[in-house]
Design a protein around this motif. Structure first.
Motif, PDB file in Angstrom:
ATOM      1  N   ILE A 253       3.944  41.895 -25.216  1.00  0.00           N
ATOM      2  CA  ILE A 253       4.768  40.979 -24.095  1.00  0.00           C
ATOM      3  C   ILE A 253       4.842  41.791 -23.003  1.00  0.00           C
ATOM      4  CG2 ILE A 253       7.006  40.109 -23.990  1.00  0.00           C
ATOM      5  CD1 ILE A 253       7.136  39.452 -26.747  1.00  0.00           C
ATOM      6  N   LYS A 254       5.129  43.164 -22.871  1.00  0.00           N
ATOM      7  CA  LYS A 254       5.370  44.009 -21.675  1.00  0.00           C
ATOM      8  C   LYS A 254       4.400  43.898 -20.956  1.00  0.00           C
ATOM      9  CE  LYS A 254       6.615  48.382 -20.060  1.00  0.00           C
ATOM     10  NZ  LYS A 254       7.271  49.680 -20.448  1.00  0.00           N
ATOM     11  N   THR A 255       2.983  43.931 -21.347  1.00  0.00           N
ATOM     12  CA  THR A 255       1.743  44.190 -20.574  1.00  0.00           C
ATOM     13  C   THR A 255       1.578  42.744 -20.119  1.00  0.00           C
ATOM     14  OG1 THR A 255       0.922  45.626 -22.227  1.00  0.00           O
ATOM     15  CG2 THR A 255      -0.637  44.634 -20.678  1.00  0.00           C
ATOM     16  N   PHE A 256       1.866  41.574 -20.915  1.00  0.00           N
ATOM     17  CA  PHE A 256       1.558  40.271 -20.402  1.00  0.00           C
ATOM     18  C   PHE A 256       2.657  40.084 -19.245  1.00  0.00           C
ATOM     19  CE2 PHE A 256       3.275  35.742 -20.954  1.00  0.00           C
ATOM     20  CZ  PHE A 256       2.112  35.147 -20.535  1.00  0.00           C
ATOM     21  N   TYR A 257       3.741  40.778 -19.297  1.00  0.00           N
ATOM     22  CA  TYR A 257       4.821  40.413 -18.390  1.00  0.00           C
ATOM     23  C   TYR A 257       4.093  41.057 -16.844  1.00  0.00           C
ATOM     24  CZ  TYR A 257       9.067  40.437 -15.560  1.00  0.00           C
ATOM     25  OH  TYR A 257      10.158  40.364 -14.590  1.00  0.00           O
ATOM     26  N   HIS A 258       3.672  42.405 -17.133  1.00  0.00           N
ATOM     27  CA  HIS A 258       3.366  43.083 -16.151  1.00  0.00           C
ATOM     28  C   HIS A 258       2.124  42.495 -15.422  1.00  0.00           C
ATOM     29  CE1 HIS A 258       6.145  46.136 -15.896  1.00  0.00           C
ATOM     30  NE2 HIS A 258       6.152  46.705 -17.011  1.00  0.00           N
ATOM     31  N   TYR A 259       1.232  42.116 -16.159  1.00  0.00           N
ATOM     32  CA  TYR A 259      -0.098  41.676 -15.578  1.00  0.00           C
ATOM     33  C   TYR A 259      -0.222  40.339 -15.049  1.00  0.00           C
ATOM     34  CZ  TYR A 259      -2.621  45.998 -16.697  1.00  0.00           C
ATOM     35  OH  TYR A 259      -3.234  47.331 -16.546  1.00  0.00           O
ATOM     36  N   ALA A 260       0.500  39.436 -15.949  1.00  0.00           N
ATOM     37  CA  ALA A 260       0.252  37.949 -15.514  1.00  0.00           C
ATOM     38  C   ALA A 260       1.462  37.477 -14.861  1.00  0.00           C
ATOM     39  CB  ALA A 260      -0.021  37.299 -16.773  1.00  0.00           C
ATOM     40  N   VAL A 261       2.640  37.770 -15.479  1.00  0.00           N
ATOM     41  CA  VAL A 261       3.952  37.069 -15.294  1.00  0.00           C
ATOM     42  C   VAL A 261       4.505  37.648 -13.863  1.00  0.00           C
ATOM     43  CG1 VAL A 261       6.273  36.438 -15.509  1.00  0.00           C
ATOM     44  CG2 VAL A 261       4.655  36.603 -17.431  1.00  0.00           C
ATOM     45  N   GLU A 262       4.337  39.109 -13.608  1.00  0.00           N
ATOM     46  CA  GLU A 262       4.905  39.620 -12.223  1.00  0.00           C
ATOM     47  C   GLU A 262       4.219  39.159 -11.300  1.00  0.00           C
ATOM     48  OE1 GLU A 262       7.639  43.586 -12.556  1.00  0.00           O
ATOM     49  OE2 GLU A 262       5.212  43.812 -12.696  1.00  0.00           O
ATOM     50  N   THR A 263       2.817  39.023 -11.530  1.00  0.00           N
ATOM     51  CA  THR A 263       1.946  38.859 -10.395  1.00  0.00           C
ATOM     52  C   THR A 263       1.911  37.462 -10.135  1.00  0.00           C
ATOM     53  OG1 THR A 263       0.322  39.415 -12.000  1.00  0.00           O
ATOM     54  CG2 THR A 263      -0.008  40.427  -9.823  1.00  0.00           C
ATOM     55  N   LEU A 264       2.076  36.574 -10.830  1.00  0.00           N
ATOM     56  CA  LEU A 264       2.058  35.082 -10.647  1.00  0.00           C
ATOM     57  C   LEU A 264       3.483  34.639 -10.082  1.00  0.00           C
ATOM     58  CD1 LEU A 264       0.055  33.825 -13.846  1.00  0.00           C
ATOM     59  CD2 LEU A 264      -0.662  33.740 -11.246  1.00  0.00           C
ATOM     60  N   PHE A 265       4.491  34.970 -10.922  1.00  0.00           N
ATOM     61  CA  PHE A 265       5.723  34.256 -10.693  1.00  0.00           C
ATOM     62  C   PHE A 265       6.592  34.939  -9.584  1.00  0.00           C
ATOM     63  CE2 PHE A 265       5.745  32.431 -15.363  1.00  0.00           C
ATOM     64  CZ  PHE A 265       4.815  31.601 -14.916  1.00  0.00           C
TER      65      PHE A 265
END
Lengths: 929, 413
Positions: free
Chosen positions: B323-335
């Motif tokens: 989840i953390k990786t997902f957050y950093h890689y996808a969510v943070e950059t996108l949202f």
């Protein structure tokens, strides 16, 4: 029969290529001429044409035997659209026709060859060396004479002097990139072919020079204040002026009356568009290179072992771009190189990995420096962030390295050779100026022409896949593919028994390894291993040839280059290791182009072929063979078909999201739409022919369209040809036709068929009678049959829908087959640019993630213990992003799948029905079957 | 994988400290000096060295206030995270020695000594930097406050407010298992990174009884020290307060006892909420393995995991990392839209964040899991599913879950 040599002496032709005559030529005449030669009514005119074309590019052979020759269809700038339409209708209005050489009797050809031995590389072993020498002598003689001719011209011109008011304070108003000549005098200079004379190429608007009204473009600036000026002295002379003053400039007119606009073209090259000239004019690039010196960009190649901080600053530097003659200003990289060399040296120790990129912040913004580390050498490429982001900078750089290693034995030899530097300067100038095109090129006079064309480099902003080392493929219908394959295979076989009386006496000069065919920027067919195909692709891309062929009609394009295709080099290395063979192999890349078509061939010299001299130029015979193949492919309608196919929006169909989208209107996939599109392409052949405002065409309209269509391509339509029937019948029809053909005789297709037929005729007629006419007519009728069959399929391109759900929701797709090195993708021309850049940003991000995943998987299998990887990133196979745009939501999904072969799929679809990516991939791939 | 952080004085290049996490060797002086030297060399040419990438490892340089240069080396993480990390490291230094003393140290040797107390915080930060390594049992972010949602939060809030009134302090909060349960209104006005560091300072300082620490607040008061007091109420529950010179520790302990005496039962039950970090009374879809709920406006998050699905420690941390990786890689950059923080440093990523303002949802599918993130108003929710859940079902469940969390009366966060 008329003797071609007597009718068209060598130099006369050569002069013609300078373009004074040609430019004045009425296009209609030219066309008529082409038609005439096509129908074969006058063999005399054909021969003179042919030989003129040969000489045109042969005069461009460099001392190393390489050719880079481009001739544009000039009228394409006057009337781009009408010209395209004409081209489409009159598919055979081609340049100097060569087809007939094929169909003439072998004996005649051999005699002809013998007569033209002075500039023809013979395939005979005996006397090869002397012929080559002769050949080179004749070429260099031509060069000399031409130069004399130009110089004489100047001498004849009238001298005159002009007083120009110079205000040194105002010199900066043009910006620091302006040359001294532009800043002080208001004259845009260019350098004459003798490399020192300054010739007026244009004027700065509102400049002093323009106000005098006496100076003409093309005049030679001889002296300023009675000091002689040349390229080297002008800057010093001008910089001595410190206070506003009147200077006395002496000019000499050229006696070339009238045609000043074409001046630079007439200097060294044939008719060329601005773009084409940019690609070929190395000297201009070298001059303009200096204007980049202050920017935070550049390329540098360093021998790290020899590099030392203390001594001379450029110690160990083998090549640096940009650079100036004066040592006072240094480029960004030559100042900062020490830092990156240290990092490159140190990081493997500290972290255990080679650096890939470094980002620094300079006064002008961020800059990315990309590293390519070889054993003792280091190549650094700096790209400013305002041009492209880091990911793109890396892709650009890798592409550059791919091209350079394709053209050179190794990266080291590429930079080491002094004589290579001119080429490299040009190469890198093209690269950076394309990145900077808005800033640098716009300051040049002729940029309008560039802007009106669809710039392929813009595509990289909107289409992430454009930068990848993968070739954009268009899957034509199977029949067309068979035709292409047949034509390519026949050329590759080089079965020259038919053209030669005495095959046993000849040894072939080259073996053809493979070839590939492009239409615009799309690949139509390839007979090459993926790795070589990718190298050719990046060669074309980096030299701007893809851009050229995509946006402009080319009259003639011939490129001949020594290359090192990776598959062959690897094979050679492997054999050397096993010491099975120790033969010297050399490879050559031959590219010929016409219209929007391009054929690239890799030839191998070695093994069973005749031994070539060092620096031998291209063999005319092979070039003509390739040109002829291209022409044949064009004749059978492949390019017309490809054009339609690319523009058809049917395989599969995509929808176009628009501002204030009303989707119900848009997503009606109709055959009518298709036809409208087809009709338009047929008439205007413009890229953006698919007019989406006209979505619903009443049925009456369709039938009208239909009749027009059938008129044009002379296909008989059934009176009761209903729409329902048309949905499935075309493919069946064509298939059955093919099978009929193959039933009748052995499955001989393509040019072979044409030739077999003419050969059969040949045997019937005796040697010297004028039988060309008959031959050709038969040939042409045969060809037009094939053409009709092919184009018939393009009449109705049945739209294919790959998404599930009631209506089509596909907006964009890219399907990458990494094994084959090809991808298929939708066109992006119609999409809104804002939407596209969003889409592209997402796709790029997904691609990065998925390629990392692939890399991790590989790493894990190799050494699982020493992993520095984030384990969560290993098993990703799909990444989706939901984007909102204009009150509508769109999914952008990237998917990786490994079996049976590694493939990637990127899809953008409207968020209405859930989609399964694997299913879509399957449907995408089977669109043509 | 080894992460390093190095701190040097900008002017002289004297190393102040070097910390590392992982089994690699400690940086030698010569290596540190050369890394810093490159930065200095480019500085003389008016060029700022920002970062260098290797295949999976990155080095980031950053100069703070023209006096301190920090260099970080880490693997498998994003640039954005590394920059946040460096910021936090510098803030941790301020927290301990004050900005003034860093900018104009009386002697470098003294500064070196004074910085020693912040090692523990920096080591903890290094731990946060690490993703994908199974070591920490907790997932954390540099600028998000780790929270817990208990059904008793309403009551705790009332108690806390009374207690803070007694103390005459505005800034206070309650930690359950080092996760923030409730806080005073003013607490949320502190800088998120500051909040994070305050809690870190307490948690690294061990949990015995009562503590009284002088700290400088990097953003609010970098040169004037506050008293950070914490009192352990029951096991794993502490109350935290920032206060002035009065009252003294004894008095605070007494007040705490007086204030919480009647609510011990509430505290006892609220501890039970851990490790789900989410009330057991609210049931979520059984296919959810865990979720991360972020309020990106006030910068706090809750990480919850479905306890039933946890078979062993390894799979648990693996899921958290995912989840953390997902957050950093996808969510943070996108949202994320650009905040002032990234503006100066990451002009690079500014472009991308700007582009993705319109991104609403994103998902990853792994071989065994699926992650789906949804952004709605101030909230981002990332949910981890088993791989059998179809993508469109996943979307429905996420929407439903977020709706439950935001509308449920029991939930106060």
């Amino acid at each position: 029969m008329n003797d071609p040599k007597e009718k068209a002496p060598l130099y006369q032709n050569d002069e013609q290529s300078y373009g004074y005559v040609k430019n004045g030529k009425n296009p209609v005449d030219e066309e008529r001429e082409c038609w005439a030669s096509d129908s074969g009514s006058s063999s005399g005119s054909y021969y003179s044409n042919a030989s003129s074309s040969v000489i045109e590019w042969e005069s461009e052979i460099s001392p190393t035997g390489e050719v880079f020759y481009i001739e544009s269809l000039m009228e394409s700038f006057a009337a781009l659209n009408s010209n395209k339409a004409r081209e489409d209708n009159h598919y055979a209005s081609s340049p100097p026709e060569l087809t007939r050489r094929r169909s003439t009797r072998a004996g005649k050809l051999i005699r002809l060859l013998k007569r033209r031995e002075s500039y023809r590389h013979s395939v005979r072993m005996s006397g090869l060396a002397s012929e080559l020498r002769q050949n080179h002598e004749s070429i260099s003689k031509m060069h000399r004479e031409r130069e004399n001719f130009i110089r004489d011209d100047y001498k004849m011109g009238e001298k005159y002097s002009v007083n120009i008011w110079v205000e040194p304070e105002k010199r900066h108003k043009l910006g620091r990139r302006a040359t001294a000549c532009e800043a002080y005098l208001g004259i845009i200079p260019c350098v004459a072919s003798d490399k020192s004379k300054i010739i007026v190429a244009g004027f700065v608007p509102d400049g002093e020079a323009l106000k005098t009204k006496e100076i003409n473009v093309g005049d030679w600036l001889q002296s300023i204040n009675s000091k002689d000026v040349n390229k080297y002295t002008i800057n010093t002379i001008l910089s001595r002026i410190v206070s506003p003053t009147n200077i006395h400039c002496q000019f000499q007119r050229t006696c070339l009356d009238g045609n000043y606009e074409n001046y630079p073209a007439t200097m060294s090259c044939p008719n060329q568009s601005v773009l084409a000239r940019q690609l070929t004019d190395k000297e201009e690039s070298t001059i303009l290179m200096e204007s980049l010196i202050k920017e935070s960009l550049g390329v540098i190649f360093i021998k790290t072992k020899e590099f030392s901080e203390g001594e001379s600053d450029m110690q160990g530097v083998l090549y640096s771009f940009p650079r100036t003659k004066t040592k006072s200003t240094q480029s960004f990289l030559s100042i900062t190189k020490g830092a990156f060399i240290t990092l490159n040296h140190m990081l493997p120790d500290i972290v255990g990995a080679q650096p890939i990129s470094t980002t620094v912040s300079t006064s002008t913004g961020l800059t990315h420096i990309i590293y390519f580390s070889y054993k003792d050498e280091l190549l650094l490429i700096a790209v400013p962030d305002k041009c492209c982001n880091k990911q793109e900078a890396m892709e650009h750089s890798m592409d550059i390295v791919c091209t350079l290693s394709f053209m050179n034995e190794s990266i080291l030899t590429c930079f080491e050779k002094e004589e290579n530097h001119l080429h490299l300067d040009h190469f890198f100038y093209l690269f950076f100026s394309r990145l900077y095109k808005d800033k640098v090129v716009a300051s040049k006079a002729n940029s309008e022409n560039l802007k009106t064309n669809v710039n392929i480099d813009d595509l990289s902003k909107y289409d992430f896949s454009f930068l990848l080392p993968i070739v954009n493929l268009v899957q034509l219908p199977r029949d067309a593919q068979i035709q292409i394959d047949a034509a390519l295979s026949e050329m590759e076989a080089m079965d020259y028994r038919d053209w030669n009386q005495d095959p046993m006496e000849c040894q072939r000069l080259y073996t053809i390894i493979g070839s590939c065919l492009y239409h615009r920027r799309h690949l139509l067919g390839s007979h090459l291993p993926a790795e070589d195909l990718i190298q050719i692709h990046s060669f074309l891309r980096r030299h701007g040839i893809l851009h050229l062929i995509n946006s402009e009609d080319v009259k003639s394009l011939v490129i001949w280059n020594k290359v090192y295709p990776s598959s062959s080099v690897n094979r050679k290395l492997q054999w050397q290791d096993e010491s099975a063979y120790s033969l010297t192999y050399r490879w050559f890349l031959l590219i010929v182009g016409y219209g929007h078509n391009l054929l690239a061939v890799i030839l191998e010299s070695g093994g069973c072929t005749a031994i070539l001299e060092e620096h031998s130029g291209p063999d005319i015979f092979y070039v003509e063979e390739a040109q002829e193949t291209l022409k044949h492919i064009r004749k059978i309608g492949i390019s017309a078909l490809a054009e339609k196919w690319i523009n058809a929006n049917a395989k599969p169909e995509i929808i176009v999201p628009q501002k204030e989208t009303t989707l119900s209107k848009l997503s009606s996939p109709s055959i009518a739409e298709n036809i409208v599109g087809f009709m338009k392409t047929n008439q205007s052949k413009s890229i953006s022919s698919l007019n989406h405002n006209v979505t619903k065409v009443p049925y009456d309209n369709i039938s009208m369209t239909k009749s027009r269509v059938s008129e044009e391509s002379r296909v008989d339509f059934n009176a009761g040809y209903s729409l329902e029937a048309s949905r499935d019948s075309p493919s069946q029809d064509s298939l059955s036709q093919v099978s009929e053909m193959s039933d009748q005789a052995a499955p001989i297709l393509g040019r072979r068929a044409t030739r077999e037929r003419s050969n059969a005729l040949l045997t019937r007629y005796s040697d010297d009678s004028d039988s060309d006419l008959d031959n050709d007519q038969t040939g042409i009728s045969e060809i037009s049959n094939i053409r009709e069959n092919l184009l018939h399929q393009a009449e109705y391109i049945v739209p294919k829908i790959v998404t599930t759900g009631n209506k089509n929701s596909l907006v964009y797709y890219v399907h990458i087959d990494l094994f084959e090195g090809v991808l298929i993708s939708s066109r992006v021309n119609e999409l809104d640019s804002e939407f596209l850049s969003n889409l592209n940003g997402c796709a790029q991000m997904i691609h990065k993630l998925l390629s990392d995943t692939k890399r991790y998987k590989k790493l894990l299998t190799h050494d699982a213990g020493k992993s520095v990887i984030n384990k969560s990133l290993i098993a990703i196979k799909e990444h989706g992003i939901l984007l909102e745009w204009e009150n509508c939501t769109y999914w952008i999904v990237g998917r990786l799948y490994n079996s049976p072969r590694p493939k990637e799929l990127y899809i953008c679809y409207q968020d209405c029905a859930p989609q399964n990516l694997i299913e879509m991939a399957f449907r995408l791939q089977s669109t043509n079957h | 994988m080894t992460s390093h952080v190095m701190c040097l004085t900008s002017s002289g290049g004297i190393p102040l400290f070097v910390r590392k996490k992982g089994d690699g060797d400690l940086m030698t002086f010569s290596k540190i000096a050369s890394l810093n030297g490159i930065h200095m060399f480019l500085k003389t040419h008016n060029i700022e060295l920002l970062n260098s990438d290797m295949a999976d490892t990155s080095i980031v340089w950053k100069e703070f206030k023209g006096c301190i240069t920090l260099i970080a080396i880490a693997s498998g993480t994003t640039k954005r995270v590394m920059l946040k990390f460096l910021d936090s490291v510098f803030n941790a230094m301020i927290l301990v020695v004050s900005l003034k003393d860093i900018e104009q140290p009386r002697s470098v040797e003294k500064l070196k000594r004074d910085l020693r107390p912040c090692y523990s915080i920096i080591d903890k930060l290094l731990e946060y930097l690490d993703i994908g390594d199974i070591s920490g049992t907790k997932t954390n972010f540099f600028d998000l406050t780790d929270s817990i949602i208990c059904s008793e939060n309403h009551l705790l809030q009332i108690c806390l407010d009374t207690f803070m009134e007694y103390l005459d302090s505005l800034y206070g909060c309650i930690l359950i298992h080092n996760c923030l349960a409730v806080a005073t209104e003013s607490w949320w006005s502190l800088n998120p990174k500051e909040r994070k560091l305050i809690i870190l300072a307490i948690t690294t300082n061990n949990n015995c009884g009562t503590n009284d620490l002088p700290i400088f607040l990097p953003y609010k008061s970098p040169n004037l020290a506050y008293r950070l007091v914490n009192v352990t109420l029951v096991d794993n529950i502490q109350v935290l307060a920032l206060c002035g010179p009065n009252p003294d520790v004894k008095e605070i302990e007494r007040l705490a006892f007086q204030c919480w005496r009647n609510n011990i039962e509430i505290l006892r039950t609220s501890v039970q909420c851990y490790p789900r970090n989410f009330p057991y009374s609210i049931s979520l879809d059984s296919r959810i393995l865990g979720f991360l709920l972020v309020n990106y406006k006030i910068k706090k998050f809750v990480m919850s995991r479905n306890v039933q699905h946890l078979k062993n420690q390894i799979s648990r941390t693996y899921q958290l990392d995912t989840i953390k990786t997902f957050y950093h890689y996808a969510v943070e950059t996108l949202f994320y839209t650009i905040d002032s923080y990234t503006k100066n440093l990451e002009r690079n990523e500014e472009k991308t964040t700007d582009q993705f303002k319109s991104a609403k949802e994103t998902y990853w599918s792994f071989e065994y899991h699926k992650c789906h993130a949804l952004k709605e108003l101030d909230h981002i929710i990332c949910v981890l599913y088993t791989s059998i859940v179809p993508t469109h079902t996943m979307r429905l469940i996420t929407h439903k879950t977020l709706k439950i969390i935001l509308t449920e009366k029991q939930i106060c966060w």
